[in-house]
Design an enzyme around this catalytic site. Sequence first.
Site, short mmCIF file in Angstrom:
data_model
loop_
_atom_site.label_atom_id
_atom_site.label_comp_id
_atom_site.label_asym_id
_atom_site.label_seq_id
_atom_site.Cartn_x
_atom_site.Cartn_y
_atom_site.Cartn_z
N GLY A 59 16.13 38.79 66.38
CA GLY A 59 15.38 40.02 66.61
C GLY A 59 13.97 39.90 66.06
N GLU A 60 13.42 41.01 65.61
CA GLU A 60 12.07 41.14 65.05
C GLU A 60 10.97 40.55 65.93
OE1 GLU A 60 11.60 37.59 61.67
OE2 GLU A 60 12.97 39.24 61.21
#
Length: 356
Positions: A319-320
């Site tokens: 993610g991120e």
Amino acid sequence: MTEQNAWYRESIQQIDLEAKNLAEQRQQQLTKPTGALGELEQLAIQLASLQGTVHPQIQKPWITIFAGDHGVVEENISAYPQAVTRQMLQNFASGGAAISVIAKHHQAQLQVIDCGTVGDPYYYVGVERHCIRAGTANFAQHVAMTEQECFAALALGKASADLAKSEQVDIFIAGEMGIGNTCSASAIACLLLNEDAAQLTGVGTGINNQQLLHKIAVINQAIELHQSSVENDALKILAAVGGLEIAAMTGAYLRCAQIGLPIVVDGFISSVAALCAVRIQPSCRDWMLFGHQSAEYGHVRILKELNAQPILKMNLRLGEGSGAGAALSMLQLACVLHNQMATFAEAAVTGDKVAH
């Protein structure tokens, strides 16, 4: 659920078909067999249509990380405690996270926005604190947020996209952070697609099989609680089971398409936000490139729903914005090849095929 004079209903910019046609013609003239560079050719052509030029480029990317906490962690659906959300915010801003390293490598502007985390007021250099509420409510028991809180989160995304546009960036990436947010994204996906949680729920931060079965049960409980009231409406679904950061990403994607800023969508959670944006305004799909196919269960289904061809497939599930950030290298390569390869005429190479 519609806010009066809602900005997110404003028209989406049309892509530049003339630039697309000129880019296609240029690809035909480059010193290679037609189609030999495969998806790299298509990426350059798509970027040409989005940037309105036969010579697209990515020299100034923009990355925004939206963070928020989730009340559903009360149901014990994550391998990590909620405090990690705040800790990672500081890590993003201080340069220690994967996306921080990627942003530095690409000389990208990295914006970090706290949409609503749990804890006492704080100040971290490099983190913009816009606490709409201290995390969402537990959507297995209540709606995650009110309609007005959802609209406020959408507006955070809009403001980020507007700021990026004012800085004359080439492309926009939204990333997310929030313990519990794969659970929220799976619940959104189930309600948008009218499918069972078992088909769209994965291990997220790395839970074991018993915990996964529990997570699926929690999501099914939430579906049963909210399905009759959300009426397959993406905004109602976001408010019922979404996250502040997921709503903010949705707002950012919608605004990027309105102001003509190309988007690289990240993994499962970002793609669910992209699906929300497309359900609200279908034509915003034209402005999306998809960075990768993640290892998170359910992402393939979301990509299929969006008719998306991911640039990379490397089993990422961080993610991120990290997968979208990794894809920047391929997008830049596509542009460099498109712009700098010689044409048959320039290289004095015979481009006509020999008849046999």
